[in-house]
Design a protein around this motif. Sequence first.
Motif, PDB file in Angstrom:
ATOM      1  N   GLN A  13       0.802  -1.223   0.000  1.00 24.74           N
ATOM      2  CA  GLN A  13       0.000   0.000   0.000  1.00 24.74           C
ATOM      3  C   GLN A  13       0.839   1.279   0.000  1.00 24.74           C
ATOM      4  O   GLN A  13       0.340   2.341  -0.346  1.00 24.74           O
ATOM      5  N   GLN A  14       2.106   1.182   0.415  1.00 25.56           N
ATOM      6  CA  GLN A  14       2.931   2.370   0.589  1.00 25.56           C
ATOM      7  C   GLN A  14       4.378   2.117   0.196  1.00 25.56           C
ATOM      8  O   GLN A  14       4.892   1.018   0.378  1.00 25.56           O
ATOM      9  N   LEU A  15       5.007   3.172  -0.301  1.00 26.38           N
ATOM     10  CA  LEU A  15       6.445   3.173  -0.522  1.00 26.38           C
ATOM     11  C   LEU A  15       7.053   3.902   0.662  1.00 26.38           C
ATOM     12  O   LEU A  15       6.717   5.064   0.918  1.00 26.38           O
ATOM     13  N   ILE A  16       7.893   3.220   1.419  1.00 24.34           N
ATOM     14  CA  ILE A  16       8.511   3.769   2.628  1.00 24.34           C
ATOM     15  C   ILE A  16      10.002   3.940   2.358  1.00 24.34           C
ATOM     16  O   ILE A  16      10.679   2.972   2.003  1.00 24.34           O
ATOM     17  N   GLN A  17      10.511   5.169   2.550  1.00 20.67           N
ATOM     18  CA  GLN A  17      11.928   5.433   2.309  1.00 20.67           C
ATOM     19  C   GLN A  17      12.536   6.152   3.513  1.00 20.67           C
ATOM     20  O   GLN A  17      12.362   7.364   3.650  1.00 20.67           O
ATOM     21  N   PRO A  18      13.232   5.415   4.396  1.00 20.77           N
ATOM     22  CA  PRO A  18      13.906   6.063   5.520  1.00 20.77           C
ATOM     23  C   PRO A  18      15.272   6.609   5.082  1.00 20.77           C
ATOM     24  O   PRO A  18      16.016   5.930   4.361  1.00 20.77           O
ATOM     25  N   VAL A  19      15.563   7.840   5.503  1.00 21.33           N
ATOM     26  CA  VAL A  19      16.831   8.490   5.170  1.00 21.33           C
ATOM     27  C   VAL A  19      17.356   9.167   6.435  1.00 21.33           C
ATOM     28  O   VAL A  19      16.636   9.967   7.035  1.00 21.33           O
ATOM     29  N   PRO A  20      18.586   8.860   6.834  1.00 20.03           N
ATOM     30  CA  PRO A  20      19.108   9.501   8.041  1.00 20.03           C
ATOM     31  C   PRO A  20      19.341  10.989   7.819  1.00 20.03           C
ATOM     32  O   PRO A  20      19.732  11.410   6.722  1.00 20.03           O
ATOM     33  N   ALA A  21      19.105  11.790   8.869  1.00 18.38           N
ATOM     34  CA  ALA A  21      19.423  13.212   8.824  1.00 18.38           C
ATOM     35  C   ALA A  21      20.941  13.359   8.655  1.00 18.38           C
ATOM     36  O   ALA A  21      21.709  12.463   9.027  1.00 18.38           O
ATOM     37  N   THR A  22      21.353  14.485   8.122  1.00 20.31           N
ATOM     38  CA  THR A  22      22.772  14.709   7.846  1.00 20.31           C
ATOM     39  C   THR A  22      23.649  14.459   9.073  1.00 20.31           C
ATOM     40  O   THR A  22      24.679  13.785   8.973  1.00 20.31           O
ATOM     41  N   LEU A  23      23.233  14.965  10.234  1.00 19.88           N
ATOM     42  CA  LEU A  23      24.039  14.793  11.444  1.00 19.88           C
ATOM     43  C   LEU A  23      24.078  13.346  11.934  1.00 19.88           C
ATOM     44  O   LEU A  23      24.976  12.967  12.683  1.00 19.88           O
TER      45      LEU A  23
END
Length: 86
Positions: free
Chosen positions: A33-43
Motif C-alpha cells: 500500500q505504501q512506498l517507505i523510504q527512511p533516510v538519516p538526517a545529515t548529522l
Amino acid sequence: QPLRSVTVTLTSAGWEDGSQTVQVEGISADETQQLIQPVPATLSKTHYYDAGIQCITQGDGTLSFTSETTPTEDLIVYVAIQEVAQ
C-alpha cells in the motif's frame, strides 16, 4: 498520491537484540500500500551507516529497524511515505 514525510528518532537506549521498533502514524501493515523510504538526517548519517541500520518491516503504525552494531547516540531519520496506486 502526495508524498509526506515524518521524522523519527532511533534512541540509543531503544535497541534490543539489534532491533528497534518506532511508532509512525499512518504506516500500513500492508507494504504493497505504501512506498517507505527512511533516510538519516545529515548529522546522523555517519553513525546510521556505520551501524549498518536498515528498516526491515512495517506494521500498523510502526517501523522496525535492525542494526549490525548498537549506536551509542540517538539518530534522527526522515521517513518519506507515499501511497501506492492500485
